[in-house]
Design a protein around this motif. Structure first.
Motif, PDB file in Angstrom:
ATOM      1  N   PHE A   1     -21.290  19.513  41.635  1.00  0.00           N
ATOM      2  CA  PHE A   1     -22.359  20.427  42.022  1.00  0.00           C
ATOM      3  C   PHE A   1     -22.932  21.189  40.821  1.00  0.00           C
ATOM      4  O   PHE A   1     -24.140  21.405  40.738  1.00  0.00           O
ATOM      5  N   HIS A   2     -22.070  21.593  39.902  1.00  0.00           N
ATOM      6  CA  HIS A   2     -22.571  22.334  38.731  1.00  0.00           C
ATOM      7  C   HIS A   2     -23.568  21.505  37.934  1.00  0.00           C
ATOM      8  O   HIS A   2     -24.573  22.029  37.452  1.00  0.00           O
ATOM      9  N   LYS A   3     -23.331  20.195  37.810  1.00  0.00           N
ATOM     10  CA  LYS A   3     -24.283  19.321  37.099  1.00  0.00           C
ATOM     11  C   LYS A   3     -25.569  19.175  37.914  1.00  0.00           C
ATOM     12  O   LYS A   3     -26.670  19.191  37.360  1.00  0.00           O
ATOM     13  N   PHE A   4     -25.404  19.010  39.226  1.00  0.00           N
ATOM     14  CA  PHE A   4     -26.566  18.903  40.109  1.00  0.00           C
ATOM     15  C   PHE A   4     -27.449  20.144  39.973  1.00  0.00           C
ATOM     16  O   PHE A   4     -28.662  20.041  39.816  1.00  0.00           O
ATOM     17  N   ALA A   5     -26.825  21.312  40.021  1.00  0.00           N
ATOM     18  CA  ALA A   5     -27.577  22.564  39.913  1.00  0.00           C
ATOM     19  C   ALA A   5     -28.290  22.662  38.566  1.00  0.00           C
ATOM     20  O   ALA A   5     -29.458  23.053  38.493  1.00  0.00           O
ATOM     21  N   TRP A   6     -27.586  22.300  37.509  1.00  0.00           N
ATOM     22  CA  TRP A   6     -28.158  22.379  36.159  1.00  0.00           C
ATOM     23  C   TRP A   6     -29.445  21.563  36.039  1.00  0.00           C
ATOM     24  O   TRP A   6     -30.429  22.018  35.447  1.00  0.00           O
ATOM     25  N   TYR A   7     -29.434  20.350  36.602  1.00  0.00           N
ATOM     26  CA  TYR A   7     -30.599  19.474  36.464  1.00  0.00           C
ATOM     27  C   TYR A   7     -31.643  19.659  37.566  1.00  0.00           C
ATOM     28  O   TYR A   7     -32.835  19.486  37.324  1.00  0.00           O
ATOM     29  N   SER A   8     -31.222  19.987  38.772  1.00  0.00           N
ATOM     30  CA  SER A   8     -32.186  20.008  39.882  1.00  0.00           C
ATOM     31  C   SER A   8     -32.883  21.348  40.086  1.00  0.00           C
ATOM     32  O   SER A   8     -34.053  21.364  40.479  1.00  0.00           O
ATOM     33  N   PHE A   9     -32.208  22.455  39.836  1.00  0.00           N
ATOM     34  CA  PHE A   9     -32.821  23.750  40.126  1.00  0.00           C
ATOM     35  C   PHE A   9     -34.140  23.969  39.377  1.00  0.00           C
ATOM     36  O   PHE A   9     -35.071  24.522  39.954  1.00  0.00           O
ATOM     37  N   PRO A  10     -34.287  23.555  38.113  1.00  0.00           N
ATOM     38  CA  PRO A  10     -35.582  23.743  37.434  1.00  0.00           C
ATOM     39  C   PRO A  10     -36.716  22.883  38.007  1.00  0.00           C
ATOM     40  O   PRO A  10     -37.889  23.140  37.718  1.00  0.00           O
ATOM     41  N   CYS A  11     -36.383  21.892  38.818  1.00  0.00           N
ATOM     42  CA  CYS A  11     -37.418  21.002  39.363  1.00  0.00           C
ATOM     43  C   CYS A  11     -38.298  21.684  40.405  1.00  0.00           C
ATOM     44  O   CYS A  11     -39.474  21.338  40.548  1.00  0.00           O
ATOM     45  N   VAL A  12     -37.750  22.634  41.156  1.00  0.00           N
ATOM     46  CA  VAL A  12     -38.522  23.292  42.208  1.00  0.00           C
ATOM     47  C   VAL A  12     -39.693  24.089  41.624  1.00  0.00           C
ATOM     48  O   VAL A  12     -40.838  23.886  42.047  1.00  0.00           O
ATOM     49  N   PRO A  13     -39.464  24.969  40.635  1.00  0.00           N
ATOM     50  CA  PRO A  13     -40.625  25.659  40.054  1.00  0.00           C
ATOM     51  C   PRO A  13     -41.612  24.694  39.386  1.00  0.00           C
ATOM     52  O   PRO A  13     -42.820  24.913  39.427  1.00  0.00           O
ATOM     53  N   GLN A  14     -41.076  23.621  38.794  1.00  0.00           N
ATOM     54  CA  GLN A  14     -41.965  22.631  38.174  1.00  0.00           C
ATOM     55  C   GLN A  14     -42.867  22.010  39.233  1.00  0.00           C
ATOM     56  O   GLN A  14     -44.068  21.870  39.026  1.00  0.00           O
TER      57      GLN A  14
END
Length: 172
Positions: free
Chosen positions: A33-46
């Motif tokens: 999950f920590h890797k998922f969060a690191w890569y996916s969370f910035p995608c929403v604002p983008q």
């Protein structure tokens, strides 16, 4: 709901529909999950800042994480798909998740979450599926580093198995 698959769309069909809908899912084991969060969370604002984005939503159920994005056109979605944080996340997805699926289509109506997830499950493209592999080894091979780290932390704190059992017996 009027639906057309993008593979069959033409310039005329593109003009016939108001929206391009993209639905995605990814199953992520807890230890990634920590890797998922690191890569996916910035995608929403983008996604929200990408020209042509009408709406962006995310939800989760157990270890599945879903996105539902609405675009003015397929071209706008592809511009987002191939740039910035999103392309970095895509490149890591097979290392992080154990299941990944997408579905995109043109329509005049924006679906609710139930409709979107049903369409994804019925018509979506599975990009990778490692669920059987992980079920077979029950995650043990990937848990070993975390177990060793936990043991090292406990040792550094001076806690041994005997001391932990003593603490547990006192608490009970």
């Amino acid at each position: 709901m009027a639906v057309a698959l993008t593979s069959a769309s033409t310039a005329e069909a593109s003009n016939a529909f108001k929206y391009y809908i993209s639905v995605t899912s990814m199953q992520v084991p807890f230890f990634n999950f920590h890797k998922f969060a690191w890569y996916s969370f910035p995608c929403v604002p983008q996604a929200k800042k990408t020209p042509g984005n009408v709406s962006t939503g995310t939800t989760a159920c157990r270890s599945f994480y879903y996105t539902l994005t609405v675009w003015e056109s397929r071209e706008s979605m592809v511009e987002f798909l191939r740039s910035g944080a999103h392309i970095k996340a895509i490149r890591q997805s097979r290392k992080i998740g154990i299941f990944g699926q997408t579905y995109g289509y043109e329509t005049n109506d924006i679906p609710n979450w139930n409709e979107a997830i049903t369409l994804l499950q019925e018509k979506g493209r599975i990009h990778y599926d490692y669920r059987e592999k992980y079920a077979a080894n029950k995650y043990w091979s990937r848990l070993v580093p975390y177990l060793l780290l936990t043991a090292a932390v406990l040792a550094a704190l001076g806690l041994t198995t005997t001391k932990l059992l003593d603490i547990e017996q006192r608490v009970v």
